[in-house]
Structures are given as C-alpha cells and as structure tokens.
Design an enzyme around this catalytic site. Sequence first.
Site, PDB file in Angstrom:
ATOM      1  N   ASN A  14      25.412  31.329  -1.468  1.00  0.00           N
ATOM      2  CA  ASN A  14      24.347  30.605  -2.155  1.00  0.00           C
ATOM      3  C   ASN A  14      23.144  30.290  -1.266  1.00  0.00           C
ATOM      4  OD1 ASN A  14      25.856  30.852  -4.412  1.00  0.00           O
ATOM      5  ND2 ASN A  14      26.574  28.734  -4.452  1.00  0.00           N
ATOM      6  N   CYS A  56      27.100  31.495 -19.073  1.00  0.00           N
ATOM      7  CA  CYS A  56      28.256  32.133 -18.433  1.00  0.00           C
ATOM      8  C   CYS A  56      29.468  31.276 -18.792  1.00  0.00           C
ATOM      9  CB  CYS A  56      28.053  32.220 -16.927  1.00  0.00           C
ATOM     10  SG  CYS A  56      28.179  30.644 -16.116  1.00  0.00           S
ATOM     11  N   ARG A 116      23.813  26.882 -18.991  1.00  0.00           N
ATOM     12  CA  ARG A 116      23.009  27.117 -17.776  1.00  0.00           C
ATOM     13  C   ARG A 116      21.568  27.528 -18.078  1.00  0.00           C
ATOM     14  NH1 ARG A 116      26.631  29.809 -13.305  1.00  0.00           N
ATOM     15  NH2 ARG A 116      25.165  28.712 -11.969  1.00  0.00           N
ATOM     16  N   ARG A 147      33.001  38.714  -6.432  1.00  0.00           N
ATOM     17  CA  ARG A 147      31.567  38.362  -6.499  1.00  0.00           C
ATOM     18  C   ARG A 147      31.199  37.364  -5.418  1.00  0.00           C
ATOM     19  NH1 ARG A 147      29.470  35.945 -11.678  1.00  0.00           N
ATOM     20  NH2 ARG A 147      27.816  35.679 -10.169  1.00  0.00           N
TER      21      ARG A 147
HETATM   22  C1  EPZ Z   1      23.798  26.700  -8.142  1.00  0.00           C
HETATM   23  O1  EPZ Z   1      23.727  27.132  -9.486  1.00  0.00           O
HETATM   24  C2  EPZ Z   1      24.910  27.520  -7.512  1.00  0.00           C
HETATM   25  N1  EPZ Z   1      24.567  28.931  -7.563  1.00  0.00           N
HETATM   26  C3  EPZ Z   1      26.221  27.253  -8.250  1.00  0.00           C
HETATM   27  O2  EPZ Z   1      27.243  27.987  -7.591  1.00  0.00           O
HETATM   28  C4  EPZ Z   1      26.534  25.767  -8.160  1.00  0.00           C
HETATM   29  O3  EPZ Z   1      27.721  25.502  -8.885  1.00  0.00           O
HETATM   30  C5  EPZ Z   1      25.375  24.958  -8.752  1.00  0.00           C
HETATM   31  O4  EPZ Z   1      24.142  25.304  -8.073  1.00  0.00           O
HETATM   32  C6  EPZ Z   1      25.578  23.459  -8.622  1.00  0.00           C
HETATM   33  O5  EPZ Z   1      25.730  23.125  -7.284  1.00  0.00           O
HETATM   34  C7  EPZ Z   1      23.678  29.424  -6.659  1.00  0.00           C
HETATM   35  O6  EPZ Z   1      23.159  28.714  -5.825  1.00  0.00           O
HETATM   36  C8  EPZ Z   1      23.385  30.894  -6.747  1.00  0.00           C
HETATM   37  P1  EPZ Z   1      21.946  24.068 -11.187  1.00  0.00           P
HETATM   38  P2  EPZ Z   1      22.470  26.691 -10.399  1.00  0.00           P
HETATM   39  O7  EPZ Z   1      20.654  24.629 -11.640  1.00  0.00           O
HETATM   40  O8  EPZ Z   1      21.271  26.510  -9.557  1.00  0.00           O
HETATM   41  C9  EPZ Z   1      21.589  22.254 -15.550  1.00  0.00           C
HETATM   42  C10 EPZ Z   1      29.049  29.421  -7.458  1.00  0.00           C
HETATM   43  O9  EPZ Z   1      30.208  29.303  -7.863  1.00  0.00           O
HETATM   44  N2  EPZ Z   1      20.247  22.856 -15.563  1.00  0.00           N
HETATM   45  O10 EPZ Z   1      21.975  23.154 -10.019  1.00  0.00           O
HETATM   46  O11 EPZ Z   1      22.402  27.620 -11.543  1.00  0.00           O
HETATM   47  C11 EPZ Z   1      22.703  23.287 -15.513  1.00  0.00           C
HETATM   48  O12 EPZ Z   1      23.031  23.717 -16.818  1.00  0.00           O
HETATM   49  C12 EPZ Z   1      27.909  29.006  -8.350  1.00  0.00           C
HETATM   50  O13 EPZ Z   1      28.722  29.848  -6.322  1.00  0.00           O
HETATM   51  C13 EPZ Z   1      19.407  22.619 -16.654  1.00  0.00           C
HETATM   52  O14 EPZ Z   1      19.782  21.924 -17.592  1.00  0.00           O
HETATM   53  O15 EPZ Z   1      22.945  25.262 -10.899  1.00  0.00           O
HETATM   54  C14 EPZ Z   1      23.838  22.526 -14.865  1.00  0.00           C
HETATM   55  O16 EPZ Z   1      24.505  21.773 -15.858  1.00  0.00           O
HETATM   56  C15 EPZ Z   1      28.394  28.559  -9.703  1.00  0.00           C
HETATM   57  N3  EPZ Z   1      18.176  23.194 -16.666  1.00  0.00           N
HETATM   58  C16 EPZ Z   1      23.119  21.589 -13.887  1.00  0.00           C
HETATM   59  O17 EPZ Z   1      21.748  21.516 -14.343  1.00  0.00           O
HETATM   60  C17 EPZ Z   1      17.715  23.980 -15.639  1.00  0.00           C
HETATM   61  O18 EPZ Z   1      16.568  24.475 -15.706  1.00  0.00           O
HETATM   62  C18 EPZ Z   1      23.118  22.063 -12.443  1.00  0.00           C
HETATM   63  O19 EPZ Z   1      22.663  23.394 -12.462  1.00  0.00           O
HETATM   64  C19 EPZ Z   1      18.585  24.205 -14.537  1.00  0.00           C
HETATM   65  C20 EPZ Z   1      19.832  23.628 -14.514  1.00  0.00           C
END
Ligand code: EPZ
Length: 424
Positions: free
Chosen positions: A23, A117, A122, A397
């Site tokens: 990440n 997913c 997300r 992955r």
């Molecule tokens: C990052 O995902 C990581 N992936 C995830 O790791 C990790 O679980 C997650 O952050 C939380 O720490 C990468 O860095 C590539 P978020 P990301 O945006 O950025 C909501 C793994 O297993 N949200 O922080 O996609 C979202 O739905 C993966 O390595 C909105 O509502 O996560 C979630 O409920 C899985 N609107 C929460 O915020 C938005 O525009 C946190 O999501 C963006 C997010």
Amino acid sequence: MQNLLIQGPSQIAGSVYISGSKNSALPILSATILCTSPVVIQKVPHLKDVTTMLSLLSNMGMTFSIDHELNVFVENSTLSKLEAPYDLVKQMRASVLVLGPTLARYGYAKVSLPGGCAIGTRPVDQHLKILCELGAEVKVEDGYIVATTKKLIGAEVKFDRETVTGTENILMAACLAQGKTVIHNAACEPEVKDLADFLNSMGAKIQGAGTSTIEIVGVSELGGGAYSVIPDRIEAGTLLIAAVMTQGQIKLIDCIPEHLTSCLEVLKQAGAQIETSDHTVSLKMDRRPKSVSIVTDVYPGIPTDLQAQFIAMNAIAEGASYVEETIFENRFMHVSELARMGAQITLNRNVVHIQGVDSLIGARVMATDLRASAALILAGISAQGVTSIDRIYHIDRGYANIQEKLIKLGASIERKTSKPPHYV
Ligand code: EPZ
C-alpha cells in the site's frame, strides 16, 4: 483453479525478512507519472497488484524495466494515453491512484470507476469532491470518471471522512497545483507519509504528511531519483499473529516497530513476550493466547487490514471476545469460513462475538478477499488436520511469497491446481 493445502498444526519458528509495503508501492508507482526524469523504486514487493499497476502504467505509455530484485527503473514516465480502462481497474481498485497525478500533469484523465469489492461499496466521492475544489471539472459518464482542468489551483480543503487513497490522490495532484493546498482530515497512515517522502525526494514541497493536516506548495515539475519503499506493516502483523496462534517464536527483520504499535499492544495483552529494535520485532509465545477484544480504527488505531487475522487468533484463544469493524461495511466474509473450521463465532451487524475453542479443525474453505485469505491460512496452520483454501488468487495479490515464507518458518503448505468441481 489453484488452492492451498495446509497440514496443521505446525509451530511457527524462525526469522523472516519483511517485504516492501503493497500500500506504499502502489501510490508511489502512480506518483512516477509526475516525474520528468528517470526514477528507481526499490523494495517493491513481488505481488500481483504491483504487476497490475505496472501493466496499467505501461498501457498508458510509461516505459520501465525491472531487475531480479524487483527494483523498478522508470526510464520515461511521459504518458501517451491518459486513460485507465475498466478491464485493468476492475482487477485492482488502487488503479484509481493514477487519477490525481495524470490530471495534475496533463490537465486530463479518464479513469474507470473502480466499483465495489467483497468488503464494501468503496466509493470515491471524496476523491472527486476535493479535485473539484482544486479547480477540476469532473464528470462521471458510462462508468468512467472524466476529469479536466486548465491548471489545478491550490486551496484549503477538507475530507468529510479519512480516506487513504483519497488523501494520496489529492497529495499527488496538489504537487503541481498553482499555489498552496492545505488538506484537513487527511489520512495519517504510514503509507501516506511514505508517498509524501517520495514526492519530496523528487522535488515536491510537502509538510505535515502522517498527520491530519498536510500542506503542499505547488511546483512546476518534479524531477527524478531513487527511493526505497517502507516495509509492509500488515505482512509484519500477519506473521506475528501466526507465531502467537501456534505458540511459536518469530523474529521480523527489516520492519518498522512504530508502525505496529497498536498490533503489538494487542499481542502483549494476548500473552506474547515482545522485544523491538530499530528494524526488528522479536516475539515469543509460550502459552495459548488470551482473548483480546478489538475495535478497528484509522491509524494509529488497530488496522482494518489485520481484523480478519485477529479474529482467527481469538477463535482459538482462551475466553470470549468481540471484534468491531468501523472502516468497511462488509469485511466479515471470513467469519462463515472460520465457522466451517469449528470457530464459535456470531456476527451482529459490524460486531463479531467469539468464544475461543481449544483448536480449529481443518476443512475446505474459500478465500473472499486479500486479508480474509491470510486469516484462513493462519487458521489452517494452527488447526488439527488438512485445510484446503480455494480462490487463493486473493492472497497472491497482496502478500509477497507468503507461502514460501511460512514454509521456511515451519508451516506445511502446498499449492495445488485443481479442476473446478463438475456438478451434474
Ligand atoms: C486503503 O484503501 C487500503 N488500500 C486498504 O487496504 C485499507 O483497508 C484501507 O485504505 C483502510 O486503511 C490501499 O492503500 C491500496 P479508504 P482505500 O478510502 O483508500 C470510505 C488491503 O487489504 N470512502 O481509506 O480504498 C470507504 O468506503 C486494502 O491492502 C468513502 O466513503 O480505503 C471506506 O468505508 C483493502 N468515500 C472508508 O471510507 C471515498 O471517496 C475508508 O476507505 C473514499 C472512501
């Protein structure tokens, strides 16, 4: 179709080098779009998501080479195509990370909406909201995000909720914006800080990354250079939990203990003896783990990416516990699979209640997402008998050579290719 066959129980014992962070590597590889001179990225982990990101960047016109240690040499990051197509983005949501840098450098980007997913819908609404506040015109049509701008203009912006890749997209975009951008309610994860450190080493002017307020003063272009990705704290935590579940001992080399503070605290409560140095963590477990209830949170809280693994630990721990998931709305697909192995576990909305059992029993189970598959592997290593895990492409992955690492640490794992069952 490939699956993993795990003969348990085994005891995890030995030392292991931690790979570069998935990440961190993904946003940093995207950020090379901003660089006008050659870049070398070192300690890139050898896993499917990285090859997917490299395929996407190559598809957009970037030229690079990779050596046997998987150092990535970006010779020319000039893009000939400003689009991230659906068939690549659907393989990996983090492809959305090309949006910010492509828009900032070229004034245009067309990126497929990543879609949901297994762990949740997300959305990327926060990414788009803030890009608009920086002067972009953003439309969503036919499943694609189409963003255009004459020039991004720095502004004071605030996320409605912490988002890791949202913060990273805006961080990259703001590097080339005119004037100063201040991001409030930014994500504080170490991977955000690592991206900012990379960008600053290429000539960006970023302060405050790793805290909830980040200041970026836009520059005309970024140069090039060499950068080494930080170690993967989630791989590190996963391997520590494997040692705790099997009452073994492990030494992690090339990790950053302060990225693991919340995880180490839980493992100490479970009864582990832990010693740390600058770049190592040593853990010894000479008893059955005690149950530890946890609530996931944004950094520096307990990471959602270790939630499934902690549930697997509590499934065989002494006593009762609960695990509450506060980040994603559907990140419990592993619960029913662990129940197939004899876990005493009930799910009530976003809280799982667990009554520890003496031992799980090997069974045929199915991986549903990256971290769930890791939890099933840990469960299989500690269980009595054979566990067969289907759909293990999920594990490939996100964990570099996890099977080899665990075998070296004493696990009995083999990868089998099986024909999909034929039901008449
Ligand atoms: C990052 O995902 C990581 N992936 C995830 O790791 C990790 O679980 C997650 O952050 C939380 O720490 C990468 O860095 C590539 P978020 P990301 O945006 O950025 C909501 C793994 O297993 N949200 O922080 O996609 C979202 O739905 C993966 O390595 C909105 O509502 O996560 C979630 O409920 C899985 N609107 C929460 O915020 C938005 O525009 C946190 O999501 C963006 C997010």
